[in-house]
Design a protein around this motif. Structure first.
Motif, PDB file in Angstrom:
ATOM      1  N   ASP A  47      -9.067 -27.603 -14.161  1.00  0.00           N
ATOM      2  CA  ASP A  47      -8.239 -28.485 -13.230  1.00  0.00           C
ATOM      3  C   ASP A  47      -8.334 -27.977 -11.993  1.00  0.00           C
ATOM      4  OD1 ASP A  47      -6.496 -26.402 -13.490  1.00  0.00           O
ATOM      5  OD2 ASP A  47      -4.836 -27.562 -14.145  1.00  0.00           O
ATOM      6  N   LYS A  48      -9.180 -27.013 -11.522  1.00  0.00           N
ATOM      7  CA  LYS A  48      -9.082 -26.262 -10.318  1.00  0.00           C
ATOM      8  C   LYS A  48      -9.870 -26.926  -9.104  1.00  0.00           C
ATOM      9  CE  LYS A  48      -6.710 -22.751 -11.790  1.00  0.00           C
ATOM     10  NZ  LYS A  48      -5.406 -22.711 -11.677  1.00  0.00           N
ATOM     11  N   PHE A  49     -10.828 -27.934  -9.576  1.00  0.00           N
ATOM     12  CA  PHE A  49     -11.830 -28.393  -8.709  1.00  0.00           C
ATOM     13  C   PHE A  49     -11.376 -30.038  -8.256  1.00  0.00           C
ATOM     14  CE2 PHE A  49     -13.636 -24.962 -10.920  1.00  0.00           C
ATOM     15  CZ  PHE A  49     -14.035 -23.996  -9.960  1.00  0.00           C
ATOM     16  N   SER A  50     -11.896 -30.158  -6.982  1.00  0.00           N
ATOM     17  CA  SER A  50     -11.683 -31.689  -6.419  1.00  0.00           C
ATOM     18  C   SER A  50     -12.739 -32.518  -7.187  1.00  0.00           C
ATOM     19  CB  SER A  50     -11.853 -31.675  -5.087  1.00  0.00           C
ATOM     20  OG  SER A  50     -12.816 -31.431  -4.644  1.00  0.00           O
ATOM     21  N   ASP A  51     -12.734 -33.605  -6.967  1.00  0.00           N
ATOM     22  CA  ASP A  51     -13.548 -34.670  -7.460  1.00  0.00           C
ATOM     23  C   ASP A  51     -14.764 -34.392  -6.799  1.00  0.00           C
ATOM     24  OD1 ASP A  51     -11.942 -36.003  -9.327  1.00  0.00           O
ATOM     25  OD2 ASP A  51     -11.473 -37.686  -7.977  1.00  0.00           O
ATOM     26  N   VAL A  52     -14.938 -34.056  -5.552  1.00  0.00           N
ATOM     27  CA  VAL A  52     -16.392 -33.959  -4.973  1.00  0.00           C
ATOM     28  C   VAL A  52     -16.894 -32.528  -5.279  1.00  0.00           C
ATOM     29  CG1 VAL A  52     -15.145 -32.883  -2.563  1.00  0.00           C
ATOM     30  CG2 VAL A  52     -17.685 -34.110  -2.584  1.00  0.00           C
ATOM     31  N   GLU A  53     -16.040 -31.460  -5.482  1.00  0.00           N
ATOM     32  CA  GLU A  53     -16.477 -30.338  -6.247  1.00  0.00           C
ATOM     33  C   GLU A  53     -17.099 -30.465  -7.281  1.00  0.00           C
ATOM     34  OE1 GLU A  53     -13.507 -27.204  -3.727  1.00  0.00           O
ATOM     35  OE2 GLU A  53     -12.910 -28.248  -5.612  1.00  0.00           O
ATOM     36  N   ARG A  54     -16.537 -31.173  -8.414  1.00  0.00           N
ATOM     37  CA  ARG A  54     -16.976 -31.681  -9.630  1.00  0.00           C
ATOM     38  C   ARG A  54     -18.283 -32.252  -9.490  1.00  0.00           C
ATOM     39  NH1 ARG A  54     -13.375 -30.296 -13.505  1.00  0.00           N
ATOM     40  NH2 ARG A  54     -14.188 -31.664 -14.978  1.00  0.00           N
ATOM     41  N   ALA A  55     -18.325 -33.194  -8.796  1.00  0.00           N
ATOM     42  CA  ALA A  55     -19.690 -34.048  -8.647  1.00  0.00           C
ATOM     43  C   ALA A  55     -21.027 -33.049  -8.023  1.00  0.00           C
ATOM     44  CB  ALA A  55     -19.554 -35.312  -7.844  1.00  0.00           C
ATOM     45  N   VAL A  56     -20.494 -32.169  -7.288  1.00  0.00           N
ATOM     46  CA  VAL A  56     -21.569 -31.224  -6.830  1.00  0.00           C
ATOM     47  C   VAL A  56     -22.057 -30.220  -7.893  1.00  0.00           C
ATOM     48  CG1 VAL A  56     -21.770 -29.252  -5.383  1.00  0.00           C
ATOM     49  CG2 VAL A  56     -21.101 -31.250  -4.338  1.00  0.00           C
ATOM     50  N   MET A  57     -21.110 -29.856  -8.442  1.00  0.00           N
ATOM     51  CA  MET A  57     -21.568 -28.695  -9.702  1.00  0.00           C
ATOM     52  C   MET A  57     -22.051 -29.440 -10.878  1.00  0.00           C
ATOM     53  SD  MET A  57     -18.222 -26.173  -9.719  1.00  0.00           S
ATOM     54  CE  MET A  57     -16.968 -27.125  -9.957  1.00  0.00           C
ATOM     55  N   GLN A  58     -21.831 -30.721 -11.231  1.00  0.00           N
ATOM     56  CA  GLN A  58     -22.579 -31.469 -12.240  1.00  0.00           C
ATOM     57  C   GLN A  58     -23.815 -31.766 -11.755  1.00  0.00           C
ATOM     58  OE1 GLN A  58     -21.183 -32.369 -15.465  1.00  0.00           O
ATOM     59  NE2 GLN A  58     -22.910 -33.057 -15.699  1.00  0.00           N
ATOM     60  N   ALA A  59     -24.056 -32.135 -10.611  1.00  0.00           N
ATOM     61  CA  ALA A  59     -25.327 -32.508 -10.149  1.00  0.00           C
ATOM     62  C   ALA A  59     -26.481 -31.076 -10.120  1.00  0.00           C
ATOM     63  CB  ALA A  59     -25.441 -33.065  -8.633  1.00  0.00           C
ATOM     64  N   THR A  60     -25.650 -30.096  -9.813  1.00  0.00           N
ATOM     65  CA  THR A  60     -26.377 -28.844  -9.723  1.00  0.00           C
ATOM     66  C   THR A  60     -26.781 -28.551 -11.160  1.00  0.00           C
ATOM     67  OG1 THR A  60     -25.153 -28.113  -7.833  1.00  0.00           O
ATOM     68  CG2 THR A  60     -26.266 -26.264  -9.203  1.00  0.00           C
ATOM     69  N   ASP A  61     -25.917 -28.642 -12.193  1.00  0.00           N
ATOM     70  CA  ASP A  61     -26.061 -28.043 -13.394  1.00  0.00           C
ATOM     71  C   ASP A  61     -27.301 -29.334 -14.145  1.00  0.00           C
ATOM     72  OD1 ASP A  61     -23.929 -26.578 -13.310  1.00  0.00           O
ATOM     73  OD2 ASP A  61     -22.970 -27.336 -14.981  1.00  0.00           O
ATOM     74  N   GLU A  62     -27.173 -30.309 -13.770  1.00  0.00           N
ATOM     75  CA  GLU A  62     -28.283 -31.401 -14.316  1.00  0.00           C
ATOM     76  C   GLU A  62     -29.709 -30.879 -13.723  1.00  0.00           C
ATOM     77  OE1 GLU A  62     -25.195 -35.055 -14.948  1.00  0.00           O
ATOM     78  OE2 GLU A  62     -26.784 -35.130 -13.508  1.00  0.00           O
ATOM     79  N   ILE A  63     -29.681 -30.819 -12.387  1.00  0.00           N
ATOM     80  CA  ILE A  63     -31.049 -30.284 -11.730  1.00  0.00           C
ATOM     81  C   ILE A  63     -31.485 -29.086 -12.281  1.00  0.00           C
ATOM     82  CG2 ILE A  63     -32.155 -29.738  -9.484  1.00  0.00           C
ATOM     83  CD1 ILE A  63     -30.096 -31.435  -8.103  1.00  0.00           C
ATOM     84  N   ILE A  64     -30.814 -28.181 -12.360  1.00  0.00           N
ATOM     85  CA  ILE A  64     -31.277 -26.664 -12.923  1.00  0.00           C
ATOM     86  C   ILE A  64     -31.401 -27.120 -14.409  1.00  0.00           C
ATOM     87  CG2 ILE A  64     -30.643 -24.161 -13.304  1.00  0.00           C
ATOM     88  CD1 ILE A  64     -31.131 -25.190 -10.352  1.00  0.00           C
ATOM     89  N   GLY A  65     -30.644 -27.475 -15.058  1.00  0.00           N
ATOM     90  CA  GLY A  65     -30.777 -27.462 -16.817  1.00  0.00           C
ATOM     91  C   GLY A  65     -31.805 -28.577 -17.187  1.00  0.00           C
ATOM     92  N   ARG A  66     -31.863 -29.672 -16.412  1.00  0.00           N
ATOM     93  CA  ARG A  66     -32.624 -30.690 -16.979  1.00  0.00           C
ATOM     94  C   ARG A  66     -33.373 -31.522 -16.056  1.00  0.00           C
ATOM     95  NH1 ARG A  66     -28.245 -34.684 -18.609  1.00  0.00           N
ATOM     96  NH2 ARG A  66     -29.968 -35.791 -19.669  1.00  0.00           N
ATOM     97  N   ASN A  67     -33.738 -30.913 -14.766  1.00  0.00           N
ATOM     98  CA  ASN A  67     -34.694 -31.473 -13.672  1.00  0.00           C
ATOM     99  C   ASN A  67     -34.391 -32.977 -13.480  1.00  0.00           C
ATOM    100  OD1 ASN A  67     -36.198 -29.067 -13.650  1.00  0.00           O
ATOM    101  ND2 ASN A  67     -37.026 -29.593 -15.596  1.00  0.00           N
ATOM    102  N   LEU A  68     -33.341 -33.291 -13.439  1.00  0.00           N
ATOM    103  CA  LEU A  68     -32.640 -34.599 -13.021  1.00  0.00           C
ATOM    104  C   LEU A  68     -31.331 -34.688 -12.730  1.00  0.00           C
ATOM    105  CD1 LEU A  68     -30.870 -35.779 -15.544  1.00  0.00           C
ATOM    106  CD2 LEU A  68     -33.047 -36.092 -16.565  1.00  0.00           C
TER     107      LEU A  68
END
Length: 200
Positions: free
Chosen positions: A120-141
């Protein structure tokens, strides 16, 4: 120990020697390795095999860390840290913890970043950035829902810069691991079958 030859100070071009001076002072970084941040420094001495690639790498990475960029530095560093984690680059992760502190990312966020999805430490924009990063690195999308979350917080220019940051740091993480540079010298050789006990 890296997989390629390193370029000593004696054999370096004048431009490379000038760069070595910035990172290593008067030392020959091959004979006396080590940087101010505690890394061996063989990233620089190996990339020096092809000087234009070394300068291209330095210039592109440093350009994205300059003040006045579109993407806020804290978001950039959260993305780079997730790139290091998901891309399994200890070097990127370790180095960018230091940079993240310099730009003001809090210690509680740094402690929670490995398991950000349940924190619960992260803001909505931080969560969106990290989710996008995880998807790009892990799944190429990037999933449509994730992209919509980014668009609700960031301008198009910021998203473009974010994706470039993720891709650039991932590329460097892959090269470092493939060449066994800095802290990233492990391979799947450690993954070996554990034999079953003999049948009685």
């Amino acid at each position: 120990m890296g997989r390629l030859r390193q370029v000593s100070k004696a054999e370096a071009t004048p431009e490379i020697r000038e760069l070595y001076q910035q990172f290593f002072g008067d030392r020959d970084p091959v004979a006396e390795p080590g940087t101010a941040t505690g890394t061996p420094g063989d990233y620089w001495t190996t990339f020096a095999l092809v000087p234009d690639l070394l300068f291209n790498a330095r210039n592109s990475l440093m350009a994205l860390m300059q003040p006045g960029r579109k993407l806020p530095p804290k978001l950039r560093e959260l993305a780079i840290l997730r790139t290091g984690i998901v891309g399994d680059s200890r070097f990127e992760y370790s180095q960018h913890l230091k940079v993240a502190r310099m730009v003001g990312v809090s210690e509680d966020k740094l402690a929670a970043i490995k398991s950000w999805a349940v924190s619960d430490k992260f803001s909505d924009v931080e969560r969106a950035v990290m989710q996008a990063t995880d998807e790009i690195i892990g799944r190429n999308l990037v999933e449509d829902e994730t992209f919509a979350a980014l668009k609700s917080h960031l301008a198009d220019e910021q998203i473009m810069e974010l994706f470039y940051v993720i891709g650039l740091w991932r590329m460097h993480g892959m090269i470092v691991r493939a060449l066994h540079l800095e802290y990233d010298s492990d391979t799947t050789a450690r993954m070996a079958e554990v034999p079953a006990p003999p049948v009685k």
